[in-house]
Write a protein that holds these residues in place. Structure first.
Motif, PDB file in Angstrom:
ATOM      1  N   ASP A  30       0.804  -1.237   0.000  1.00 43.47           N
ATOM      2  CA  ASP A  30       0.000   0.000   0.000  1.00 43.47           C
ATOM      3  C   ASP A  30       0.828   1.274   0.000  1.00 43.47           C
ATOM      4  N   CYS A  31       2.040   1.223   0.526  1.00 47.25           N
ATOM      5  CA  CYS A  31       2.755   2.450   0.880  1.00 47.25           C
ATOM      6  C   CYS A  31       3.873   2.797  -0.090  1.00 47.25           C
ATOM      7  N   SER A  33       4.032   5.482  -1.700  1.00 42.60           N
ATOM      8  CA  SER A  33       3.966   6.929  -1.849  1.00 42.60           C
ATOM      9  C   SER A  33       5.366   7.543  -1.879  1.00 42.60           C
ATOM     10  N   PHE A  36       5.918   9.554   2.060  1.00 44.50           N
ATOM     11  CA  PHE A  36       5.417   8.629   3.074  1.00 44.50           C
ATOM     12  C   PHE A  36       6.027   8.978   4.435  1.00 44.50           C
ATOM     13  N   ASP A  97       1.353  10.990   2.768  1.00 47.22           N
ATOM     14  CA  ASP A  97       0.589   9.806   3.143  1.00 47.22           C
ATOM     15  C   ASP A  97       1.180   9.314   4.456  1.00 47.22           C
ATOM     16  N   ARG A 124      -2.294  14.119   3.143  1.00 47.58           N
ATOM     17  CA  ARG A 124      -3.193  13.694   2.069  1.00 47.58           C
ATOM     18  C   ARG A 124      -4.017  12.491   2.526  1.00 47.58           C
ATOM     19  N   SER A 125      -3.361  11.567   3.209  1.00 48.93           N
ATOM     20  CA  SER A 125      -4.084  10.425   3.761  1.00 48.93           C
ATOM     21  C   SER A 125      -3.500  10.081   5.125  1.00 48.93           C
ATOM     22  N   LYS A 127      -3.447   6.791   7.782  1.00 47.07           N
ATOM     23  CA  LYS A 127      -3.826   5.429   8.149  1.00 47.07           C
ATOM     24  C   LYS A 127      -3.258   5.125   9.530  1.00 47.07           C
TER      25      LYS A 127
END
Ligand code: IMP
Ligand code: MG
Length: 185
Positions: A30-31, A33, A36, A97, A124-125, A127
């Protein structure tokens, strides 16, 4: 500190190692980016985050890393209910992210507050990744994106988790029981 007893090992060093590897595989997918950032919630996340990032390195993932300190617990085992930031992050998370890392998801107050804070800073995101989850204790609805193990509603220590700042260094996770006066030898 109240008299207490460290009980049986709940998750051994080997079980934790294996679970961290699995989480990192999931995260590595997933990561990817370019921006990150991993943020550890102090103090409980220090060991988990250290294991995660060393493992992510093997997957050629190189996050910026920072920490923030949030306080909601006193010296005992009960939450005071309010969360406040006592040390904020220093990295700029604008457009990033972010994965927030914590030891345990309990009432959900800490991570709810932390996610909101990081969003407000322009990520931006956002988690979340927690080693342990005690779903039966939840007060604020919250689900982590990455989760190590689910546990019962008993106090646990080790692998970063403390009782009155002790036991964080344990490479395994165990239950502890607070003893009544009549149980103390
Ligand atoms: P929440 O805001 O209630 O979800 O609180 C999570 C925080 O409470 C964690 O980061 C821990 O510091 C602490 N906590 C909750 N349960 C335990 C436990 O069983 N052992 C040690 N610390 C705990
Ligand atoms: Mg904590």
């Amino acid at each position: 500190m109240e008299p207490h007893r460290v009980e049986e090992i709940l998750f051994s060093k080997v079980q934790i190692r294996k679970r961290v590897d699995e989480l990192v595989l999931q995260m590595a997918g997933d990561c990817r980016s370019e921006n990150f950032v991993m943020i550890g919630i102090l103090r409980g996340s220090f060991m988990f985050l250290a294991d995660l990032v060393r493992d992510l390195y093997e997957h050629d993932i190189h996050p910026r890393i920072d920490f923030m300190t949030l306080e909601s617990y006193g010296s005992g085992t009960e939450s005071s209910g309010t969360v406040r930031i006592t040390k904020d992050i220093s990295v700029d998370v604008t457009g990033a992210d972010v994965v927030l890392v914590d030891d345990i998801l309990d009432t959900g107050r800490t991570l709810t507050y932390a996610c909101e804070h990081i969003r407000e800073k322009g990520a931006r995101s956002v988690k979340t990744c927690v080693m342990l989850d005690k779903p039966s204790r939840r007060i604020v609805p919250f689900d982590a994106d990455y989760l190590g193990f689910t546990v019962d509603d008993r106090f646990v220590i080790g692998y970063g988790l403390d009782y009155d700042s002790y036991y964080r260094e344990l490479p395994y996770i165990a239950y502890i029981t607070l003893l009544q006066k009549e149980d103390v030898p």
